[in-house]
Enzyme design. Sequence first.
Site, short mmCIF file in Angstrom:
data_model
loop_
_atom_site.label_atom_id
_atom_site.label_comp_id
_atom_site.label_asym_id
_atom_site.label_seq_id
_atom_site.Cartn_x
_atom_site.Cartn_y
_atom_site.Cartn_z
CB CYS A 112 5.77 -8.24 14.98
SG CYS A 112 6.82 -7.79 16.36
CG HIS A 250 8.06 -9.84 12.06
ND1 HIS A 250 8.52 -8.54 12.05
CD2 HIS A 250 8.24 -10.29 13.33
CE1 HIS A 250 8.96 -8.23 13.26
NE2 HIS A 250 8.80 -9.28 14.05
CG ASN A 280 11.62 -7.58 15.83
OD1 ASN A 280 10.82 -6.89 15.20
ND2 ASN A 280 11.25 -8.62 16.56
N1 ACO Z 1 24.18 -11.83 25.36
C1 ACO Z 1 24.73 -12.88 25.99
N2 ACO Z 1 23.99 -13.79 26.66
C2 ACO Z 1 22.66 -13.60 26.67
C3 ACO Z 1 22.03 -12.52 26.03
C4 ACO Z 1 22.86 -11.59 25.35
N3 ACO Z 1 22.35 -10.54 24.72
N4 ACO Z 1 20.71 -12.62 26.20
C5 ACO Z 1 20.50 -13.73 26.93
N5 ACO Z 1 21.67 -14.32 27.22
C6 ACO Z 1 21.91 -15.53 28.00
C7 ACO Z 1 20.78 -15.85 28.95
O1 ACO Z 1 20.87 -15.11 30.13
C8 ACO Z 1 21.02 -17.32 29.16
O2 ACO Z 1 22.02 -17.47 30.12
P1 ACO Z 1 21.91 -18.62 31.24
O3 ACO Z 1 21.90 -19.91 30.45
O4 ACO Z 1 23.13 -18.39 32.05
O5 ACO Z 1 20.62 -18.36 31.93
C9 ACO Z 1 21.55 -17.80 27.84
O6 ACO Z 1 22.01 -16.64 27.13
C10 ACO Z 1 20.52 -18.50 27.00
O7 ACO Z 1 19.34 -17.72 27.02
P2 ACO Z 1 18.09 -18.12 26.17
O8 ACO Z 1 17.02 -17.09 26.36
O9 ACO Z 1 17.73 -19.54 26.43
O10 ACO Z 1 18.73 -17.99 24.72
P3 ACO Z 1 18.13 -18.41 23.35
O11 ACO Z 1 19.02 -19.31 22.66
O12 ACO Z 1 16.68 -18.80 23.47
O13 ACO Z 1 18.17 -17.03 22.56
C11 ACO Z 1 16.70 -15.24 21.95
C12 ACO Z 1 17.51 -15.89 23.07
C13 ACO Z 1 17.65 -14.74 20.88
C14 ACO Z 1 15.93 -14.05 22.52
C15 ACO Z 1 15.73 -16.30 21.38
O14 ACO Z 1 14.98 -16.90 22.39
C16 ACO Z 1 14.82 -15.72 20.37
O15 ACO Z 1 15.22 -15.40 19.29
N6 ACO Z 1 13.49 -15.60 20.68
C17 ACO Z 1 12.57 -14.97 19.84
C18 ACO Z 1 12.35 -13.62 20.39
C19 ACO Z 1 11.96 -12.60 19.38
O16 ACO Z 1 12.29 -12.65 18.22
N7 ACO Z 1 11.25 -11.60 19.90
C20 ACO Z 1 10.90 -10.50 19.13
C21 ACO Z 1 9.51 -10.10 19.34
S1 ACO Z 1 8.38 -11.28 18.72
C22 ACO Z 1 8.59 -11.33 17.14
O17 ACO Z 1 9.02 -10.40 16.56
C23 ACO Z 1 8.25 -12.58 16.45
#
Ligand code: ACO
Length: 323
Positions: A112, A250, A280
């Site tokens: 990214c 980004h 993204n």
């Molecule tokens: N729909 C519903 N529930 C979901 C989904 C979904 N699509 N995805 C995950 N969950 C669930 C998980 O299974 C988990 O359930 P559990 O508690 O029963 O285990 C719960 O939601 C919480 O999961 P977390 O991963 O802790 O959720 P979080 O609040 O951290 O959000 C997210 C997840 C959106 C991916 C977040 O961590 C994030 O934004 N991370 C950054 C990732 C990113 O941007 N990556 C891109 C590449 S890197 C970059 O571009 C910078």
Amino acid sequence: MRAAVLGTGSSLPERVLTNTELERMVETSDEWIRTRTGIRTRRIAGPDEQNYQLATRAAQHALTAAGIAAQDLGLIIVATISPHMLMPSCACFVQTELGANNAFAFDLNAACSGFLYALDVARKYIAADPKMKVLVIGSETLSARVDWEDRNTCILFGDGAGACVLGSAEERGILDSCLLSDGSLWNLLYMDSPASKNPDLLDPESKGCVIQMSGRDVFKYAVRAMEDVVRQLLERQQLSISDISLIIPHQANIRILDKLADRLGAQANQVFCNVDKYGNTSAASIPIALDEAVRQGRLQRGDKLLLCAFGGGFTWGSMLLKW
Ligand code: ACO
């Protein structure tokens, strides 16, 4: 003389994939996706919208905006992690499509952060040869690289391309940049490829050539790393965040952008955001956003523009431009 952006362009696939459609594909909800990521829709490439084709269309718009002919380009760099072939590079396909037969061309992989890294490479070539015109593209078809059964990742990514033509200018251009990486954290965000020892076979443990991510860790590192690298740049330039007219980070997700803005003390109207429409798009997200910002009249001559990125590697960086 500085390396300056002479024109911008972008190209998005026609197909719009909504959160409601994703509800029918994995166990998720529009509400969950919107509140956790800010994403409402993303674009998905069709058969005539391969990576190099989106890249070429974005490039054609950027060349028109710059008033530069393809034959005048000396270098083409495509930042991508989703080329349609491993060899030749996407950049070589773009070169052929454009008829840019005086340029040399290569791809750059910094996930990214790829577009920022590529801008910095362009800047250095232009410093060495101020007459050189460089085409820098960020282009991705990540829809081919996500596991559509993994709700943790498939909701986040989208396809698209953005491009800039750079040349030298006296009064404006790239003022400074700060690029960093830390390979020791690679396994928090990665995409396997077929093993080079036996290209026909993937490791039996591997989920395939798809994005794998530890979302919470990425979130934490992304905010902290981008804040640090922006602060370093501002300090070096003896500027404060209020001196910046526009910040284009980004576009990973809205919570990362909000948290970053909060920690930097930036106002909401200083931060450009279109992650709601496109998700993204990795290396393409900054140039797509930059092109939209230009077309929306968000940048005036003399404005200070700050770009920052974070991605797989880990890689991250910031760049300051006088528009
Ligand atoms: N729909 C519903 N529930 C979901 C989904 C979904 N699509 N995805 C995950 N969950 C669930 C998980 O299974 C988990 O359930 P559990 O508690 O029963 O285990 C719960 O939601 C919480 O999961 P977390 O991963 O802790 O959720 P979080 O609040 O951290 O959000 C997210 C997840 C959106 C991916 C977040 O961590 C994030 O934004 N991370 C950054 C990732 C990113 O941007 N990556 C891109 C590449 S890197 C970059 O571009 C910078």
